[in-house]
Design a protein around this motif. Sequence first.
Motif, PDB file in Angstrom:
ATOM      1  N   ARG A 115      43.453  53.745  29.978  1.00 54.30           N
ATOM      2  CA  ARG A 115      44.019  52.747  29.197  1.00 54.30           C
ATOM      3  C   ARG A 115      42.488  52.209  28.858  1.00 54.30           C
ATOM      4  NH1 ARG A 115      48.548  48.228  29.700  1.00 54.30           N
ATOM      5  NH2 ARG A 115      46.889  47.705  30.945  1.00 54.30           N
ATOM      6  N   LEU A 116      41.696  51.723  27.857  1.00 50.56           N
ATOM      7  CA  LEU A 116      40.251  51.853  28.208  1.00 50.56           C
ATOM      8  C   LEU A 116      40.389  50.016  27.017  1.00 50.56           C
ATOM      9  CD1 LEU A 116      37.094  51.366  27.107  1.00 50.56           C
ATOM     10  CD2 LEU A 116      37.703  52.659  25.128  1.00 50.56           C
ATOM     11  N   HIS A 117      39.590  49.114  27.839  1.00 52.73           N
ATOM     12  CA  HIS A 117      39.403  47.371  27.693  1.00 52.73           C
ATOM     13  C   HIS A 117      38.521  47.257  27.278  1.00 52.73           C
ATOM     14  CE1 HIS A 117      43.013  48.319  30.836  1.00 52.73           C
ATOM     15  NE2 HIS A 117      43.737  47.299  30.411  1.00 52.73           N
ATOM     16  N   HIS A 118      38.332  46.555  25.988  1.00 54.69           N
ATOM     17  CA  HIS A 118      36.815  46.064  25.659  1.00 54.69           C
ATOM     18  C   HIS A 118      36.645  44.271  25.919  1.00 54.69           C
ATOM     19  CE1 HIS A 118      35.674  49.331  22.770  1.00 54.69           C
ATOM     20  NE2 HIS A 118      37.042  49.653  22.823  1.00 54.69           N
ATOM     21  N   CYS A 119      35.143  44.308  26.493  1.00 50.77           N
ATOM     22  CA  CYS A 119      35.513  43.189  27.086  1.00 50.77           C
ATOM     23  C   CYS A 119      33.911  42.436  26.950  1.00 50.77           C
ATOM     24  CB  CYS A 119      35.465  42.978  28.856  1.00 50.77           C
ATOM     25  SG  CYS A 119      35.307  44.081  29.316  1.00 50.77           S
ATOM     26  N   LEU A 150      36.117  47.988  30.661  1.00 56.55           N
ATOM     27  CA  LEU A 150      37.107  48.076  31.883  1.00 56.55           C
ATOM     28  C   LEU A 150      37.957  49.101  31.241  1.00 56.55           C
ATOM     29  CD1 LEU A 150      37.907  44.626  32.896  1.00 56.55           C
ATOM     30  CD2 LEU A 150      36.442  45.515  33.692  1.00 56.55           C
ATOM     31  N   THR A 151      38.039  50.675  32.328  1.00 58.23           N
ATOM     32  CA  THR A 151      38.370  51.909  32.037  1.00 58.23           C
ATOM     33  C   THR A 151      39.357  51.745  32.977  1.00 58.23           C
ATOM     34  OG1 THR A 151      36.396  53.118  33.066  1.00 58.23           O
ATOM     35  CG2 THR A 151      36.398  52.772  30.680  1.00 58.23           C
ATOM     36  N   GLN A 211      37.055  39.157  38.770  1.00 57.67           N
ATOM     37  CA  GLN A 211      38.268  38.730  38.346  1.00 57.67           C
ATOM     38  C   GLN A 211      37.159  39.225  36.678  1.00 57.67           C
ATOM     39  OE1 GLN A 211      40.663  35.688  36.588  1.00 57.67           O
ATOM     40  NE2 GLN A 211      40.035  35.458  35.048  1.00 57.67           N
ATOM     41  N   LEU A 212      37.859  40.300  36.036  1.00 56.48           N
ATOM     42  CA  LEU A 212      36.827  40.614  34.672  1.00 56.48           C
ATOM     43  C   LEU A 212      38.092  40.880  34.066  1.00 56.48           C
ATOM     44  CD1 LEU A 212      35.476  43.903  36.969  1.00 56.48           C
ATOM     45  CD2 LEU A 212      34.174  41.503  35.992  1.00 56.48           C
ATOM     46  N   ARG A 213      38.016  40.896  33.104  1.00 54.31           N
ATOM     47  CA  ARG A 213      39.246  40.819  31.603  1.00 54.31           C
ATOM     48  C   ARG A 213      38.894  41.184  30.281  1.00 54.31           C
ATOM     49  NH1 ARG A 213      39.837  35.064  29.233  1.00 54.31           N
ATOM     50  NH2 ARG A 213      37.435  35.952  28.863  1.00 54.31           N
ATOM     51  N   GLY A 214      39.941  42.183  29.724  1.00 52.47           N
ATOM     52  CA  GLY A 214      39.040  42.880  28.861  1.00 52.47           C
ATOM     53  C   GLY A 214      40.310  42.935  27.632  1.00 52.47           C
ATOM     54  N   THR A 215      40.042  43.880  26.460  1.00 50.74           N
ATOM     55  CA  THR A 215      41.351  43.412  25.369  1.00 50.74           C
ATOM     56  C   THR A 215      41.477  44.901  24.890  1.00 50.74           C
ATOM     57  OG1 THR A 215      39.794  43.351  23.866  1.00 50.74           O
ATOM     58  CG2 THR A 215      41.245  41.579  24.292  1.00 50.74           C
ATOM     59  N   VAL A 216      43.298  45.428  24.738  1.00 52.73           N
ATOM     60  CA  VAL A 216      43.043  46.870  24.291  1.00 52.73           C
ATOM     61  C   VAL A 216      43.034  46.812  23.115  1.00 52.73           C
ATOM     62  CG1 VAL A 216      44.649  48.228  24.024  1.00 52.73           C
ATOM     63  CG2 VAL A 216      44.816  46.924  26.313  1.00 52.73           C
ATOM     64  N   SER A 217      42.129  47.122  22.647  1.00 51.69           N
ATOM     65  CA  SER A 217      41.922  47.015  20.826  1.00 51.69           C
ATOM     66  C   SER A 217      42.076  48.213  20.315  1.00 51.69           C
ATOM     67  CB  SER A 217      39.777  46.342  21.415  1.00 51.69           C
ATOM     68  OG  SER A 217      39.529  46.789  20.289  1.00 51.69           O
ATOM     69  N   ASN A 218      41.778  48.382  19.143  1.00 48.96           N
ATOM     70  CA  ASN A 218      41.531  49.526  18.059  1.00 48.96           C
ATOM     71  C   ASN A 218      40.322  50.436  18.636  1.00 48.96           C
ATOM     72  OD1 ASN A 218      39.671  47.618  16.968  1.00 48.96           O
ATOM     73  ND2 ASN A 218      38.793  49.015  16.120  1.00 48.96           N
ATOM     74  N   LEU A 219      41.046  51.354  18.122  1.00 54.90           N
ATOM     75  CA  LEU A 219      39.502  52.988  18.642  1.00 54.90           C
ATOM     76  C   LEU A 219      38.054  52.821  17.112  1.00 54.90           C
ATOM     77  CD1 LEU A 219      42.141  55.748  18.219  1.00 54.90           C
ATOM     78  CD2 LEU A 219      40.818  55.132  20.155  1.00 54.90           C
ATOM     79  N   VAL A 246      43.956  41.949  29.192  1.00 57.50           N
ATOM     80  CA  VAL A 246      44.595  42.538  31.113  1.00 57.50           C
ATOM     81  C   VAL A 246      43.646  41.476  31.423  1.00 57.50           C
ATOM     82  CG1 VAL A 246      44.835  44.647  31.813  1.00 57.50           C
ATOM     83  CG2 VAL A 246      45.663  44.716  29.791  1.00 57.50           C
ATOM     84  N   THR A 247      44.213  41.175  33.054  1.00 56.22           N
ATOM     85  CA  THR A 247      43.273  40.423  33.796  1.00 56.22           C
ATOM     86  C   THR A 247      42.940  41.734  34.891  1.00 56.22           C
ATOM     87  OG1 THR A 247      43.481  38.348  33.111  1.00 56.22           O
ATOM     88  CG2 THR A 247      42.060  38.147  35.368  1.00 56.22           C
ATOM     89  N   PHE A 248      42.459  41.736  36.208  1.00 60.00           N
ATOM     90  CA  PHE A 248      41.651  42.809  37.071  1.00 60.00           C
ATOM     91  C   PHE A 248      41.333  41.404  38.283  1.00 60.00           C
ATOM     92  CE2 PHE A 248      41.890  46.009  33.413  1.00 60.00           C
ATOM     93  CZ  PHE A 248      42.985  46.505  34.373  1.00 60.00           C
ATOM     94  N   GLN A 249      41.936  41.006  38.843  1.00 64.69           N
ATOM     95  CA  GLN A 249      41.616  40.143  39.922  1.00 64.69           C
ATOM     96  C   GLN A 249      41.413  41.175  41.390  1.00 64.69           C
ATOM     97  OE1 GLN A 249      44.087  37.157  40.251  1.00 64.69           O
ATOM     98  NE2 GLN A 249      43.047  36.474  38.176  1.00 64.69           N
ATOM     99  N   GLY A 250      40.365  40.943  41.864  1.00 63.42           N
ATOM    100  CA  GLY A 250      40.301  41.614  43.046  1.00 63.42           C
ATOM    101  C   GLY A 250      41.148  40.276  44.134  1.00 63.42           C
TER     102      GLY A 250
END
Length: 185
Positions: A125-129, A139-140, A48-56, A3-7
């Motif tokens: 949703r929690l994203h790990h980066c 990225l929470t 721009q910040l990127r993260g992946t939805v991952s395992n617990l 997931v990419t978050f862009q300002g």
Amino acid sequence: MLVTFQGRDDGEWAIESVTLLAGQNLPTAPRLAVIEKAVPDPKPVSWQLRGTVSNLRYTTRRERSALQAVQAPLTRREATSAALIPIRKSNEWWQLAQDERREIMEEQSRHIAIGMEYLPAIARRLHHCRDLGEPFDFLTWFEFAPEHTGQFNDMLLRLRQSPEWRYVDREIDIRVSRIAADRAG
Ligand code: HEM
């Protein structure tokens, strides 16, 4: 899922406020775009910040079942407010062993127990980066109806006072509100 978050100047969320809690801030931008495809279209961005939805990593089976029983999905119609809170934790945190981190997070700080009190009003949703070489470790992302903003803020106060937050060395609280699809650009 990446997931990419862009300002940037367009996007489906209007940036209402940016509060720096620790470390360095991000450049300013009027809008936030949340992109769920691997390669975003090339567009000029302010950040721009990127993260992946991952395992617990830390959640027990019992906690996971309890969460699954009450948690709400993202993109609910009424959830027109959201928060993106990028977080980095210190080297001291990362040098701890897995069981020590779990102990601080839950047995000492009650992160999951506190968070559970605010479900289903707050969807998350929690994203790990960290492993992507990004400037943050997490990225929470949280979505809620505007009338639950006070509850969300209360939860943040409780979490930020907990022992876990002694290890947070960069944190920015970005509040956004969803804008009508025909104006998102
Ligand atoms: C809405 C209520 C919340 C619930 C139910 C919740 C639940 C959880 C759970 C279950 C995990 C562990 C994931 C795993 O096992 O790997 C977690 C991790 C995390 N949460 Fe929350 N949380 C909530 C709110 C928050 C808030 C408001 C923040 C930020 C300000 C936050 C920041 C984090 C971070 C950074 C992690 C990763 C910690 C690490 O791996 O070191 N959470 N959360």
